[in-house]
Design an enzyme around this catalytic site. Structure first.
Site, PDB file in Angstrom:
ATOM      1  N   GLY A  30       0.684  -1.445  -0.180  1.00 36.15           N
ATOM      2  CA  GLY A  30      -0.142   0.024   0.091  1.00 36.15           C
ATOM      3  C   GLY A  30       0.766   0.844   0.289  1.00 36.15           C
ATOM      4  O   GLY A  30       2.146   1.416  -0.321  1.00 36.15           O
ATOM      5  N   ASN A  31       0.098   2.291   0.652  1.00 35.63           N
ATOM      6  CA  ASN A  31       0.905   3.796   0.006  1.00 35.63           C
ATOM      7  C   ASN A  31       0.221   4.729   1.275  1.00 35.63           C
ATOM      8  O   ASN A  31      -1.089   4.620   1.700  1.00 35.63           O
ATOM      9  CB  ASN A  31       1.469   4.118  -0.932  1.00 35.63           C
ATOM     10  CG  ASN A  31       0.270   4.315  -1.549  1.00 35.63           C
ATOM     11  OD1 ASN A  31      -0.697   5.681  -1.257  1.00 35.63           O
ATOM     12  ND2 ASN A  31      -0.580   4.076  -2.891  1.00 35.63           N
TER      13      ASN A  31
END
Ligand code: C5P
Length: 226
Positions: A30-31
């Site tokens: 993810g980020n």
């Protein structure tokens, strides 16, 4: 000179939030995108009386009032949602922080720890914004974001041309206190023929300014095309 920005409701697509690319049933790549900027933009378009579809990766935010909502998890799902709806849109704003790579295969079962190292093979995800003109024949007003840690304006200009956008909203994410996970942001608007630098503002106030600028750009583009 265009004095009033708009008279009729415009169909607007906004992408927001991060994507999650599964590694196994419990883990993902993810980020740090919170989705705040995209949600504020979607809300501001809706407040101005437009028809808004928000396609969003997972966030902890409430869906803004008056906005149609399509939740997705992965870049592939976001691509599919955009491909299904872009045909009826007049304006599209891509604020999502889409993962550029995903694991080539998501494991069916939770990966157990064994060896000291574990190599993951990553493959590219589809460029959702980049596909709008080239694959979907989108001819409306196309706006992208550039979140950069260096060479902000040069990178934004390169994206403007490569993704055939009308505007890139450029955001220096190396500066403390703005951008990712913050309530404030400071951006430059990179057009093909000029750059407008906006002062530091809350994402809420900034969204209002961005929406005015995008609707103005849309009105100008249509006036030229009429
Ligand atoms: O190339 P880069 O990811 O920096 O481009 C950023 C812009 O492209 C953003 O507007 C982002 O939402 C969009 N994008 C996309 N699909 C991707 C990667 C980026 O729509 N796979």
């Amino acid at each position: 000179m265009i004095s009033s920005v708009q008279t009729v409701a415009v169909n607007i697509l906004v992408t927001a939030g991060p994507t999650r690319e599964p590694i196994d049933p419990v883990r993902y790549i993810g980020n740090r995108s919170s989705g705040k900027m995209g949600y504020e933009i979607a809300a501001a378009f809706a407040r101005e009386g437009n028809t808004v579809l928000l396609v969003s990766g997972p966030t902890s935010l409430d869906v803004p009032d008056g906005v149609d909502f399509l939740p997705v998890e992965t870049a592939d799902e976001m691509y599919g949602a955009v491909a299904s709806h872009i045909g009826r849109m007049q304006v599209a704003v891509f604020a999502a922080a889409v993962a550029d790579y995903k694991p080539s295969m998501a494991a069916k079962e939770k990966i157990k720890k064994s060896a000291n190292t574990l190599a993951l093979e990553l493959v590219r995800t589809p460029d959702i914004l980049g596909s709008c003109r080239s694959r979907h024949g989108f001819s409306g007003t196309l706006v992208g974001f550039a979140a950069e840690t260096e060479n902000l304006i040069a990178n934004a200009r390169e994206k403007l041309t490569r993704k055939q956008c009308d505007l890139i909203i450029a955001n220096d994410v190396s500066m403390p206190g703005i951008g990712f996970e913050s309530d404030q942001n400071e951006v430059s608007l990179v057009y093909p023929d000029r750059i407008d630098q906006l002062p530091l503002a809350s994402k809420h106030d900034l969204a209002h300014q961005l929406v005015r600028a995008i609707l103005m750009l849309h009105a100008e583009k249509n006036a030229v095309n009429d």
